[in-house]
Design an enzyme around this catalytic site. Structure first.
Site, PDB file in Angstrom:
ATOM      1  N   LYS A  11       0.819  -1.214   0.000  1.00  0.00           N
ATOM      2  CA  LYS A  11       0.000   0.000   0.000  1.00  0.00           C
ATOM      3  C   LYS A  11       0.862   1.278   0.000  1.00  0.00           C
ATOM      4  CE  LYS A  11      -3.910  -2.230   2.279  1.00  0.00           C
ATOM      5  NZ  LYS A  11      -4.992  -2.038   3.265  1.00  0.00           N
ATOM      6  N   TYR A  51     -12.481  -1.803  -3.694  1.00  0.00           N
ATOM      7  CA  TYR A  51     -12.968  -2.022  -2.328  1.00  0.00           C
ATOM      8  C   TYR A  51     -14.488  -1.907  -2.230  1.00  0.00           C
ATOM      9  CZ  TYR A  51      -8.304  -2.198  -0.203  1.00  0.00           C
ATOM     10  OH  TYR A  51      -7.041  -2.571   0.183  1.00  0.00           O
ATOM     11  N   PHE A  59     -15.576   3.348   7.190  1.00  0.00           N
ATOM     12  CA  PHE A  59     -14.218   3.733   6.803  1.00  0.00           C
ATOM     13  C   PHE A  59     -14.008   3.743   5.293  1.00  0.00           C
ATOM     14  CE2 PHE A  59     -14.200  -0.838   7.827  1.00  0.00           C
ATOM     15  CZ  PHE A  59     -13.722  -1.382   6.639  1.00  0.00           C
ATOM     16  N   ARG A  87      -2.226 -14.627   4.790  1.00  0.00           N
ATOM     17  CA  ARG A  87      -2.852 -13.847   5.870  1.00  0.00           C
ATOM     18  C   ARG A  87      -2.115 -14.056   7.194  1.00  0.00           C
ATOM     19  NH1 ARG A  87      -7.483 -11.196   4.633  1.00  0.00           N
ATOM     20  NH2 ARG A  87      -8.576 -11.454   6.609  1.00  0.00           N
ATOM     21  N   THR A  93      -5.355  -7.173  10.629  1.00  0.00           N
ATOM     22  CA  THR A  93      -5.625  -5.918   9.910  1.00  0.00           C
ATOM     23  C   THR A  93      -5.111  -4.712  10.686  1.00  0.00           C
ATOM     24  OG1 THR A  93      -7.608  -6.935   8.999  1.00  0.00           O
ATOM     25  CG2 THR A  93      -7.476  -4.540   8.863  1.00  0.00           C
ATOM     26  N   ARG A 104       2.748  -6.766   8.893  1.00  0.00           N
ATOM     27  CA  ARG A 104       2.094  -5.556   9.427  1.00  0.00           C
ATOM     28  C   ARG A 104       2.713  -5.124  10.751  1.00  0.00           C
ATOM     29  NH1 ARG A 104      -3.848  -7.472   7.474  1.00  0.00           N
ATOM     30  NH2 ARG A 104      -4.001  -6.214   5.571  1.00  0.00           N
ATOM     31  N   ASN A 114      -2.039   0.166   6.556  1.00  0.00           N
ATOM     32  CA  ASN A 114      -1.552  -1.080   7.164  1.00  0.00           C
ATOM     33  C   ASN A 114      -0.629  -1.885   6.245  1.00  0.00           C
ATOM     34  OD1 ASN A 114      -3.532  -2.001   5.463  1.00  0.00           O
ATOM     35  ND2 ASN A 114      -4.612  -3.227   6.982  1.00  0.00           N
ATOM     36  N   HIS A 117      -2.166  -5.489   1.587  1.00  0.00           N
ATOM     37  CA  HIS A 117      -3.474  -6.138   1.475  1.00  0.00           C
ATOM     38  C   HIS A 117      -3.243  -7.608   1.177  1.00  0.00           C
ATOM     39  CE1 HIS A 117      -7.563  -6.994   0.124  1.00  0.00           C
ATOM     40  NE2 HIS A 117      -7.024  -7.602  -0.917  1.00  0.00           N
ATOM     41  N   GLU A 128      -9.694 -10.191  -7.421  1.00  0.00           N
ATOM     42  CA  GLU A 128      -8.727  -9.105  -7.233  1.00  0.00           C
ATOM     43  C   GLU A 128      -7.555  -9.226  -8.222  1.00  0.00           C
ATOM     44  OE1 GLU A 128      -9.911  -8.622  -2.524  1.00  0.00           O
ATOM     45  OE2 GLU A 128      -7.926  -9.397  -3.030  1.00  0.00           O
TER      46      GLU A 128
HETATM   47  P1  CMP Z   1      -7.325  -4.641   3.639  1.00  0.00           P
HETATM   48  O1  CMP Z   1      -6.814  -5.984   3.997  1.00  0.00           O
HETATM   49  O2  CMP Z   1      -6.750  -3.974   2.453  1.00  0.00           O
HETATM   50  O3  CMP Z   1      -8.917  -4.734   3.435  1.00  0.00           O
HETATM   51  C1  CMP Z   1      -9.794  -3.674   3.719  1.00  0.00           C
HETATM   52  C2  CMP Z   1      -9.108  -2.509   4.355  1.00  0.00           C
HETATM   53  O4  CMP Z   1      -9.946  -1.605   5.027  1.00  0.00           O
HETATM   54  C3  CMP Z   1      -8.189  -3.020   5.442  1.00  0.00           C
HETATM   55  O5  CMP Z   1      -7.089  -3.683   4.892  1.00  0.00           O
HETATM   56  C4  CMP Z   1      -7.883  -1.747   6.208  1.00  0.00           C
HETATM   57  O6  CMP Z   1      -6.830  -1.019   5.602  1.00  0.00           O
HETATM   58  C5  CMP Z   1      -9.177  -0.990   6.041  1.00  0.00           C
HETATM   59  N1  CMP Z   1      -9.923  -1.031   7.294  1.00  0.00           N
HETATM   60  C6  CMP Z   1     -10.509  -2.087   7.869  1.00  0.00           C
HETATM   61  N2  CMP Z   1     -11.101  -1.735   9.017  1.00  0.00           N
HETATM   62  C7  CMP Z   1     -10.871  -0.412   9.169  1.00  0.00           C
HETATM   63  C8  CMP Z   1     -11.221   0.541  10.156  1.00  0.00           C
HETATM   64  N3  CMP Z   1     -11.942   0.195  11.223  1.00  0.00           N
HETATM   65  N4  CMP Z   1     -10.816   1.805   9.968  1.00  0.00           N
HETATM   66  C9  CMP Z   1     -10.098   2.160   8.873  1.00  0.00           C
HETATM   67  N5  CMP Z   1      -9.741   1.300   7.897  1.00  0.00           N
HETATM   68  C10 CMP Z   1     -10.115   0.026   8.047  1.00  0.00           C
END
Ligand code: CMP
Length: 139
Positions: A11, A51, A59, A87, A93, A104, A114, A117, A128
């Protein structure tokens, strides 16, 4: 049955901090083979589409804004049990909850920035991967 491919993005936060090499090292060391890879940047529309499954989440706006803010690295990765193993490699996450030694934990700064992905299912890995790569771009 689990397929052997997953999809990842490094990212904007991790690209900006020059973590691409460190993250790819971890991915290779964990036994993943790179099937396809691209250094690119999402438009707001593309990030929103990627997304779309999170459209109703509070969010979503922040996520789309953030993911279209700078370049990313997109890749398809191959390994037995790829989705679940990847994962595990990237961790929770929210980096505050990520296990020691995960990508992470090492490289992410917050739940939205974070670092990486990882697809959450074989079905989404396929969707994807198709979002970024044609069949001619996979090796
Ligand atoms: P990702 O694995 O890319 O999939 C969805 C993304 O949404 C996740 O990583 C985070 O970057 C984001 N995300 C998930 N939960 C939250 C949250 N509570 N606040 C902000 N971003 C979020």
């Amino acid at each position: 049955m689990a397929t052997n491919r997953t999809f990842t993005m490094i990212k904007p936060d991790a690209v900006e901090k020059n973590y691409i090499g460190g993250i790819l090292d971890k991915i290779n060391a964990a036994g993943f083979r790179i099937v396809a890879m691209k250094y690119t940047k999402l438009s707001k529309e593309e990030a929103g589409e990627f997304y779309a499954v999170h459209r109703e989440r509070p969010f979503y706006g922040e996520l789309v804004e953030y993911m279209s803010n700078g370049p990313i690295v997109a890749a398809i990765l191959e390994k037995e049990n790829a989705v679940a193993d990847f994962r595990t490699l990237i961790g929770a996450t929210n980096p505050a909850e990520a296990a020691e030694g995960t990508i992470r934990k090492m490289y992410a700064e917050s739940i939205s920035a974070n670092a990486v992905h990882g697809s959450d299912s074989d079905e989404n890995a396929e969707i994807e991967g198709n979002f970024y790569f044609s069949s001619l771009e996979r090796f």
